[in-house]
Design an enzyme around this catalytic site. Structure first.
Site, PDB file in Angstrom:
ATOM      1  N   ASN A  14       0.974  -1.405  -0.188  1.00 44.18           N
ATOM      2  CA  ASN A  14      -0.105  -0.139   0.059  1.00 44.18           C
ATOM      3  C   ASN A  14       0.863   0.839   0.082  1.00 44.18           C
ATOM      4  O   ASN A  14       0.467   1.856  -0.614  1.00 44.18           O
ATOM      5  CB  ASN A  14      -0.850  -0.042   1.151  1.00 44.18           C
ATOM      6  CG  ASN A  14      -2.434  -0.925   1.090  1.00 44.18           C
ATOM      7  OD1 ASN A  14      -3.367  -0.417  -0.133  1.00 44.18           O
ATOM      8  ND2 ASN A  14      -2.286  -1.879   1.601  1.00 44.18           N
ATOM      9  N   MET A  90       1.177  -2.556  12.521  1.00 45.53           N
ATOM     10  CA  MET A  90       0.354  -3.244  13.254  1.00 45.53           C
ATOM     11  C   MET A  90       1.083  -3.330  14.363  1.00 45.53           C
ATOM     12  O   MET A  90       1.521  -4.129  15.512  1.00 45.53           O
ATOM     13  CB  MET A  90       1.491  -5.093  12.322  1.00 45.53           C
ATOM     14  CG  MET A  90       0.662  -5.710  10.997  1.00 45.53           C
ATOM     15  SD  MET A  90      -1.215  -5.241  10.639  1.00 45.53           S
ATOM     16  CE  MET A  90      -1.776  -6.687  10.464  1.00 45.53           C
ATOM     17  N   LEU A  93      -1.775   1.674  18.567  1.00 44.60           N
ATOM     18  CA  LEU A  93      -1.289   2.931  19.092  1.00 44.60           C
ATOM     19  C   LEU A  93      -2.034   3.356  21.274  1.00 44.60           C
ATOM     20  O   LEU A  93      -3.278   2.896  20.875  1.00 44.60           O
ATOM     21  CB  LEU A  93      -1.612   3.807  18.610  1.00 44.60           C
ATOM     22  CG  LEU A  93      -1.145   3.000  16.984  1.00 44.60           C
ATOM     23  CD1 LEU A  93      -1.604   4.059  15.933  1.00 44.60           C
ATOM     24  CD2 LEU A  93       0.445   3.110  16.648  1.00 44.60           C
ATOM     25  N   HIS A 109      -8.168  -0.907   6.634  1.00 47.99           N
ATOM     26  CA  HIS A 109      -7.956  -1.976   7.303  1.00 47.99           C
ATOM     27  C   HIS A 109      -8.810  -2.774   6.196  1.00 47.99           C
ATOM     28  O   HIS A 109     -10.048  -2.668   5.526  1.00 47.99           O
ATOM     29  CB  HIS A 109      -9.153  -1.671   8.875  1.00 47.99           C
ATOM     30  CG  HIS A 109      -9.570  -2.927   8.982  1.00 47.99           C
ATOM     31  ND1 HIS A 109      -8.369  -3.915  10.355  1.00 47.99           N
ATOM     32  CD2 HIS A 109     -10.109  -3.799   9.598  1.00 47.99           C
ATOM     33  CE1 HIS A 109      -8.632  -4.535  10.534  1.00 47.99           C
ATOM     34  NE2 HIS A 109     -10.007  -5.036  10.217  1.00 47.99           N
ATOM     35  N   GLU A 174      -7.493  -2.401  -2.207  1.00 50.93           N
ATOM     36  CA  GLU A 174      -7.293  -1.240  -1.280  1.00 50.93           C
ATOM     37  C   GLU A 174      -6.087  -0.521  -2.841  1.00 50.93           C
ATOM     38  O   GLU A 174      -5.673   0.622  -1.468  1.00 50.93           O
ATOM     39  CB  GLU A 174      -6.147  -2.142  -0.818  1.00 50.93           C
ATOM     40  CG  GLU A 174      -6.803  -2.756   0.410  1.00 50.93           C
ATOM     41  CD  GLU A 174      -6.451  -3.462   1.171  1.00 50.93           C
ATOM     42  OE1 GLU A 174      -4.711  -3.110   2.006  1.00 50.93           O
ATOM     43  OE2 GLU A 174      -6.236  -4.912   1.916  1.00 50.93           O
TER      44      GLU A 174
HETATM   45  C1  GAR Z   1      -3.260  -4.789   4.154  1.00 45.88           C
HETATM   46  O1  GAR Z   1      -3.794  -5.700   3.518  1.00 45.88           O
HETATM   47  C2  GAR Z   1      -3.749  -3.635   5.191  1.00 45.88           C
HETATM   48  O2  GAR Z   1      -4.923  -3.777   4.689  1.00 45.88           O
HETATM   49  C3  GAR Z   1      -3.469  -4.344   6.202  1.00 45.88           C
HETATM   50  O3  GAR Z   1      -2.633  -5.151   6.043  1.00 45.88           O
HETATM   51  C4  GAR Z   1      -1.839  -5.345   4.542  1.00 45.88           C
HETATM   52  C5  GAR Z   1      -0.545  -4.481   4.618  1.00 45.88           C
HETATM   53  O4  GAR Z   1      -0.074  -5.029   3.685  1.00 45.88           O
HETATM   54  N1  GAR Z   1      -3.720  -3.543   7.185  1.00 45.88           N
HETATM   55  C6  GAR Z   1      -4.675  -4.125   8.357  1.00 45.88           C
HETATM   56  O5  GAR Z   1      -3.869  -5.263   8.868  1.00 45.88           O
HETATM   57  C7  GAR Z   1      -4.182  -3.689   9.859  1.00 45.88           C
HETATM   58  N2  GAR Z   1      -4.529  -3.824  11.150  1.00 45.88           N
HETATM   59  P1  GAR Z   1       1.326  -4.138   2.954  1.00 45.88           P
HETATM   60  O6  GAR Z   1       1.858  -4.340   3.502  1.00 45.88           O
HETATM   61  O7  GAR Z   1       1.564  -5.650   1.300  1.00 45.88           O
HETATM   62  O8  GAR Z   1       0.591  -2.287   2.277  1.00 45.88           O
END
Ligand code: GAR
Length: 210
Positions: A14, A90, A93, A109, A174
Site C-alpha cells: 500500500n 501492525m 497505538l 483495515h 486497497e
Molecule cells: C493490508 O492488507 C492492510 O489492509 C492490512 O495489512 C496489509 C498490509 O499490506 N492492515 C491491517 O491489517 C491493519 N490492521 P502491505 O504491507 O502490503 O500494504
C-alpha cells in the site's frame, strides 16, 4: 507541499501504491519518510530505492507501549507531517499517540468496518458466510480499527474463496482506494463533521471491485 509520513510493518505494498500515485499524479505533497517498527520490513528497501528517508523504531527496544509510542511520535514529528498514513502498521497505538495526530492520521483495515476489527478479517468473513468483503480507509481514533470512514472498497466473496484468494482480491482494491483517499486529504477535499467524512465535490467514497 504537504508532508506525508507513512508507517509500515512489512511488505509495504500500500505504501508503494501511495508513493507511485503521489509521483505520477503530481500531488501537492511529498513522502517525507517511511517509518517501520521492524528493520526487516520489505517496504523499507523500496522506499530507500525511491530516495525517501527511512527510519526504524523497534518496538522490542521499549519496555512499555507508552515509551515506544513517545519515541515513534518524536521520530515522526521530526519530518513535520501534515498527514500520517498507517499502511499495514501492525501495532496497537496508545490514546496519547492517537490524540497527538488526531484528524491527520489515516489507517487502512482489510474489512468493511465496523465488521471484523482486529486480525484474520478475511478468514472470519468467509466463516461468517459473508457475501461481501473489502477494506476501509478511516481516520484513526483511540478505539482499535474504528473511526470516521473516508472510503470503502467492496468485493464479492466467491464460493471457493480461501483466505489467500480473498485477501489478494481485496488488496488489489486497497491499492486503488488508499492512494485516492490520501490524495483527497492532501488536496483538502475532505470534510469531517459529526463523525462522518464527506468529499466536498461528491466523489464516490465507495469502490466496487470484482
Ligand atoms: C493490508 O492488507 C492492510 O489492509 C492490512 O495489512 C496489509 C498490509 O499490506 N492492515 C491491517 O491489517 C491493519 N490492521 P502491505 O504491507 O502490503 O500494504
Amino acid at each position: 507541499m504537504k508532508n506525508i509520513v507513512i508507517l509500515i510493518s512489512g511488505r509495504g505494498s500500500n505504501m508503494e501504491a501511495i508513493v507511485d500515485a503521489c509521483a505520477s499524479e503530481q500531488w501537492p505533497a511529498r513522502i517525507a519518510a517511511v517509518v517501520s517498527n521492524k528493520a526487516s520490513a520489505g517496504g523499507l528497501q523500496f522506499a530507500a530505492s525511491r530516495g525517501i528517508p527511512t527510519a526504524v523504531v523497534d518496538h522490542k527496544a521499549f519496555d512499555t507501549r507508552e515509551a515506544f509510542d513517545a519515541e515513534l511520535a518524536r521520530v515522526i514529528d521530526g519530518y513535520q507531517p501534515d498527514l500520517v498514513v498507517l499502511a499495514g502498521f501492525m501495532r496497537i497505538l496508545t490514546e496519547g499517540f492517537v490524540r497527538h495526530f488526531e484528524g491527520r492520521m489515516l489507517n487502512i483495515h482489510p474489512s468493511l468496518l465496523p465488521a471484523f476489527p482486529g486480525l484474520h478479517t478475511h478468514q472470519r468473513a468467509i466463516e461468517a458466510g459473508c457475501k461481501l468483503a473489502g477494506a476501509t480507509v478511516h481516520f484513526v481514533t483511540p478505539d482499535l480499527d474504528h473511526g470516521p470512514i473516508v472510503a470503502q472498497a467492496a468485493v464479492p466473496v466467491l464460493a471457493d474463496d480461501t483466505e489467500a484468494s480473498l485477501s489478494a482480491r481485496v488488496l488489489k482494491q486497497e491499492h486503488v482506494m488508499y492512494p485516492r483517499a490520501v490524495r483527497w486529504f492532501v488536496e483538502g477535499a475532505l470534510t469531517l463533521a459529526q463523525g462522518r467524512v464527506t468529499h466536498q465535490q461528491g466523489a464516490s467514497q465507495l469502490l466496487i471491485g470484482d
